[in-house]
Design an enzyme around this catalytic site. Structure first.
Site, PDB file in Angstrom:
ATOM      1  N   ILE A  23       0.755  -1.199  -0.102  1.00 44.87           N
ATOM      2  CA  ILE A  23      -0.058   0.178  -0.056  1.00 44.87           C
ATOM      3  C   ILE A  23       0.955   1.136  -0.076  1.00 44.87           C
ATOM      4  CG2 ILE A  23      -1.963   0.971   1.143  1.00 44.87           C
ATOM      5  CD1 ILE A  23      -2.512  -1.475   2.643  1.00 44.87           C
ATOM      6  N   SER A  75      12.348  -5.268   5.346  1.00 45.87           N
ATOM      7  CA  SER A  75      12.252  -6.596   5.833  1.00 45.87           C
ATOM      8  C   SER A  75      11.030  -7.059   5.046  1.00 45.87           C
ATOM      9  CB  SER A  75      11.758  -6.613   7.301  1.00 45.87           C
ATOM     10  OG  SER A  75      10.516  -5.865   7.517  1.00 45.87           O
ATOM     11  N   LYS A 110       2.617  -7.656   8.983  1.00 43.03           N
ATOM     12  CA  LYS A 110       1.124  -7.779   8.909  1.00 43.03           C
ATOM     13  C   LYS A 110       0.683  -9.121   8.607  1.00 43.03           C
ATOM     14  CE  LYS A 110       1.389  -7.326   3.794  1.00 43.03           C
ATOM     15  NZ  LYS A 110       0.856  -6.877   2.755  1.00 43.03           N
ATOM     16  N   SER A 121      -7.122  -1.024  10.511  1.00 40.27           N
ATOM     17  CA  SER A 121      -7.664  -2.294   9.889  1.00 40.27           C
ATOM     18  C   SER A 121      -8.995  -2.681  10.063  1.00 40.27           C
ATOM     19  CB  SER A 121      -6.788  -3.574  10.278  1.00 40.27           C
ATOM     20  OG  SER A 121      -7.252  -4.753  10.118  1.00 40.27           O
ATOM     21  N   THR A 141      -9.990  -5.502  10.822  1.00 38.83           N
ATOM     22  CA  THR A 141      -9.866  -6.414  11.920  1.00 38.83           C
ATOM     23  C   THR A 141     -10.244  -5.986  13.201  1.00 38.83           C
ATOM     24  OG1 THR A 141      -7.487  -6.069  12.174  1.00 38.83           O
ATOM     25  CG2 THR A 141      -8.246  -7.874  10.661  1.00 38.83           C
ATOM     26  N   TYR A 177      -1.522  -9.912  15.601  1.00 37.48           N
ATOM     27  CA  TYR A 177      -1.477  -8.795  14.594  1.00 37.48           C
ATOM     28  C   TYR A 177      -2.762  -7.642  14.893  1.00 37.48           C
ATOM     29  CZ  TYR A 177      -2.692  -6.270  10.189  1.00 37.48           C
ATOM     30  OH  TYR A 177      -3.158  -5.152   9.442  1.00 37.48           O
ATOM     31  N   LYS A 204      -3.006  -3.485  15.965  1.00 35.74           N
ATOM     32  CA  LYS A 204      -3.779  -2.438  15.288  1.00 35.74           C
ATOM     33  C   LYS A 204      -4.878  -1.843  16.402  1.00 35.74           C
ATOM     34  CE  LYS A 204      -1.910  -2.658  11.792  1.00 35.74           C
ATOM     35  NZ  LYS A 204      -1.012  -1.372  11.180  1.00 35.74           N
ATOM     36  N   ASN A 256     -10.230  -5.068   2.439  1.00 33.57           N
ATOM     37  CA  ASN A 256      -9.033  -6.092   1.602  1.00 33.57           C
ATOM     38  C   ASN A 256      -8.694  -5.619   0.446  1.00 33.57           C
ATOM     39  OD1 ASN A 256     -10.635  -7.471   3.795  1.00 33.57           O
ATOM     40  ND2 ASN A 256      -9.689  -9.252   2.781  1.00 33.57           N
ATOM     41  N   ARG A 293     -15.892 -10.674   1.752  1.00 37.31           N
ATOM     42  CA  ARG A 293     -15.019  -9.517   2.167  1.00 37.31           C
ATOM     43  C   ARG A 293     -15.229  -8.278   1.358  1.00 37.31           C
ATOM     44  NH1 ARG A 293     -14.510 -12.905   5.462  1.00 37.31           N
ATOM     45  NH2 ARG A 293     -12.769 -13.783   6.140  1.00 37.31           N
ATOM     46  N   GLY A 349     -10.108 -19.062  12.461  1.00 38.59           N
ATOM     47  CA  GLY A 349      -9.994 -17.752  12.686  1.00 38.59           C
ATOM     48  C   GLY A 349     -10.567 -16.784  11.617  1.00 38.59           C
TER      49      GLY A 349
HETATM   50  C1  WQD Z   1     -10.011 -13.522   2.142  1.00 41.73           C
HETATM   51  C2  WQD Z   1     -10.839 -14.577   1.911  1.00 41.73           C
HETATM   52  C3  WQD Z   1     -10.249 -16.383   3.121  1.00 41.73           C
HETATM   53  C4  WQD Z   1      -6.755 -17.539   0.923  1.00 41.73           C
HETATM   54  C5  WQD Z   1      -6.995  -9.709   5.326  1.00 41.73           C
HETATM   55  C6  WQD Z   1      -5.614  -9.555   6.357  1.00 41.73           C
HETATM   56  C7  WQD Z   1      -5.970  -8.979   7.524  1.00 41.73           C
HETATM   57  C8  WQD Z   1      -6.937  -7.472   7.182  1.00 41.73           C
HETATM   58  C9  WQD Z   1      -8.240  -7.656   6.369  1.00 41.73           C
HETATM   59  C10 WQD Z   1      -5.497  -5.472   7.109  1.00 41.73           C
HETATM   60  C11 WQD Z   1     -11.318 -15.448   3.207  1.00 41.73           C
HETATM   61  C12 WQD Z   1     -10.252 -16.663   1.549  1.00 41.73           C
HETATM   62  C13 WQD Z   1      -7.778 -17.010   1.389  1.00 41.73           C
HETATM   63  C14 WQD Z   1      -6.851 -18.894   0.401  1.00 41.73           C
HETATM   64  C15 WQD Z   1      -9.222 -18.826   0.506  1.00 41.73           C
HETATM   65  N1  WQD Z   1      -6.020  -6.383   6.573  1.00 41.73           N
HETATM   66  N2  WQD Z   1      -9.073 -17.213   1.276  1.00 41.73           N
HETATM   67  N3  WQD Z   1      -8.191 -19.326   0.116  1.00 41.73           N
HETATM   68  O1  WQD Z   1      -8.614 -12.842   5.980  1.00 41.73           O
HETATM   69  O2  WQD Z   1     -10.168 -11.045   5.139  1.00 41.73           O
HETATM   70  O3  WQD Z   1      -7.848 -10.765   6.011  1.00 41.73           O
HETATM   71  O4  WQD Z   1      -7.534  -8.612   5.061  1.00 41.73           O
HETATM   72  O5  WQD Z   1      -5.299  -5.469   8.424  1.00 41.73           O
HETATM   73  O6  WQD Z   1      -5.013  -8.656   8.369  1.00 41.73           O
HETATM   74  O7  WQD Z   1      -4.996 -10.789   6.592  1.00 41.73           O
HETATM   75  O8  WQD Z   1      -8.051 -11.776   3.771  1.00 41.73           O
HETATM   76  O9  WQD Z   1      -7.160 -12.519   1.544  1.00 41.73           O
HETATM   77  O10 WQD Z   1      -6.535 -13.861   3.693  1.00 41.73           O
HETATM   78  O11 WQD Z   1      -8.709 -13.979   2.837  1.00 41.73           O
HETATM   79  O12 WQD Z   1     -10.436 -19.389   0.423  1.00 41.73           O
HETATM   80  O13 WQD Z   1      -5.630 -19.531  -0.182  1.00 41.73           O
HETATM   81  O14 WQD Z   1     -10.313 -15.465   0.968  1.00 41.73           O
HETATM   82  O15 WQD Z   1     -10.921 -17.609   4.046  1.00 41.73           O
HETATM   83  O16 WQD Z   1     -12.273 -15.782   3.255  1.00 41.73           O
HETATM   84  P1  WQD Z   1      -8.795 -11.708   5.363  1.00 41.73           P
HETATM   85  P2  WQD Z   1      -7.550 -12.958   2.984  1.00 41.73           P
END
Ligand code: WQD
Length: 353
Positions: free
Chosen positions: A13, A35, A86, A126, A128, A151, A155, A194, A246, A311
């Site tokens: 970003i 990093s 993150k 976030s 989250t 994480y 936030k 997202n 999402r 989760g």
């Molecule tokens: C999206 C959807 C998965 C991978 C992320 C960040 C979090 C926050 C918000 C900033 C979910 C599904 C994923 C895969 C899948 N951002 N999926 N197969 O979990 O909403 O969270 O954005 O702070 O920190 O991690 O995003 O892209 O991991 O998942 O089916 O191989 O895709 O289950 O429903 P998430 P994500």
């Protein structure tokens, strides 16, 4: 020309925001420890904009280095603080690293800003912080919920630290203990949903380390043949097609929002702290994202339904009307633009970065 410090400015970003700032005439200094990113991103930014931002390679959780950096750039007008670790799963395995990295750096950035008299901050928060909300879409007043991983907790705690800093300033102002020329704190916490997609030039984008955790890079790497098959984590949720929902937002829309936030802080009357949801305001399911990818790119994606991921929440999307009302910002790019630009970026990665 206003000088802006962008921490984490070589990241996903951050780099898109640096492009937008440079194109809008800001002078940019990037602070990054590299990093989870590469110094060559700076050259890519220069290729897009014709301007090369200064890069200071620095670990902001090193107090001495951080304060020295702020002293050197005490003429900065504002700070956009992206720099943080993150990865949700990694944070569960290495909580201390996450708390130290994300919270120490915030404290030292704030201390550096306080000393430099630069008190305008845009902070990367976030969605989250909302957990699984009871009512959708979420507004900024939707109650925050206990974090589901270290994480997310960094936030949440960061938002609390920022609120306390502002409260301390307001208390000092009321008591009359501040110097006459003390500049007010102005802090905006931007709650990202997202972010996906990449710059239309395909010169910058997301560069995940190792096996991607997030959906979009997993999709593009699978289509590129780097991964055999995408696993869809669960199709038994209480959503129309059973897969989680999402609010996906194009990273360039997110970058635009940061410039809008900077301009908002300069408007007369604003001081203290405020919060903004940055999402497109639409929810899309995992299967809808896959369909968009196949439609926009013409690629067939190999995927299979797997079990739920621990989760994961079921569904969330933003009410982003406050950002529209106050910042004059709205996400403009469609889901198909997001998935296509992510694919173009993936294709360009065969050329070295
Ligand atoms: C999206 C959807 C998965 C991978 C992320 C960040 C979090 C926050 C918000 C900033 C979910 C599904 C994923 C895969 C899948 N951002 N999926 N197969 O979990 O909403 O969270 O954005 O702070 O920190 O991690 O995003 O892209 O991991 O998942 O089916 O191989 O895709 O289950 O429903 P998430 P994500």
């Amino acid at each position: 020309m206003k000088k802006v410090i962008v921490t984490g400015g070589t990241g996903f970003i951050g780099s898109h925001t640096v492009v937008e700032l440079l194109q809008r005439g800001y002078d940019v200094v990037v602070a990054d420890d590299l990093s989870n990113s590469k110094a060559s991103v700076i050259d890519r930014i220069a290729e897009i904009t014709g301007e090369k931002p200064i890069l200071e390679i620095i670990d902001l959780s090193d107090r001495t280095a951080c304060l020295r950096f702020f002293k050197m750039h005490s003429d900065a007008d504002a700070v956009i603080h992206f720099a943080a670790a993150k990865a949700v799963g990694e944070s569960v395995l290495h909580p201390l690293h996450y708390y130290r990295n994300n919270l120490d750096s915030l404290l030292y950035v704030l201390e550096g800003m306080e000393k430099a008299g630069c008190r305008k901050l845009v902070y990367s928060s976030s969605c989250t912080v909302y957990g699984q909300p009871e009512h959708l879409p979420v507004t900024e007043d939707t109650p925050r919920q206990p974090a589901t991983c270290p994480y997310a907790n960094t936030k949440r705690v960061s938002e609390d630290i920022l609120a306390d800093v502002v409260h301390g300033y307001e208390a000092g102002k009321q008591k009359g203990t501040l110097e006459a020329d003390y500049k007010p704190w102005k802090i905006l916490a931007l709650r990202y949903f997202n972010p996906i997609g990449a710059h239309p030039s395909a010169l910058i984008g997301e560069l995940p380390n190792g096996v991607p955790n997030n959906l979009m890079p997993y999709i593009t790497q699978t289509a590129a043949g780097l991964r055999p098959c995408l696993q869809v984590f669960g199709d038994d949720y209480d959503t129309p097609d059973g897969t989680p929902i999402r609010d996906y937002i194009h990273v360039c829309d997110l970058a635009d929002a940061h410039v809008a936030a900077m301009e908002y802080m300069d408007k007369g009357g604003f001081e203290g702290m405020d919060y903004f949801n940055l999402g497109a305001g639409h929810g899309y399911s995992v299967l809808e994202v896959i369909q968009s990818f196949e439609r926009s790119t013409g690629q067939k994606l190999n995927y299979k339904i797997a079990g739920r991921r621990e989760g994961d929440i079921e569904q969330i999307w933003a009410d982003a009307s406050k950002a529209n009302r106050l910042l004059g910002w709205k996400a403009k790019r469609s889901l198909d633009e997001m998935t296509l630009s992510a694919w173009k970026w993936q294709e360009s990665l065969s050329k070295t970065i």
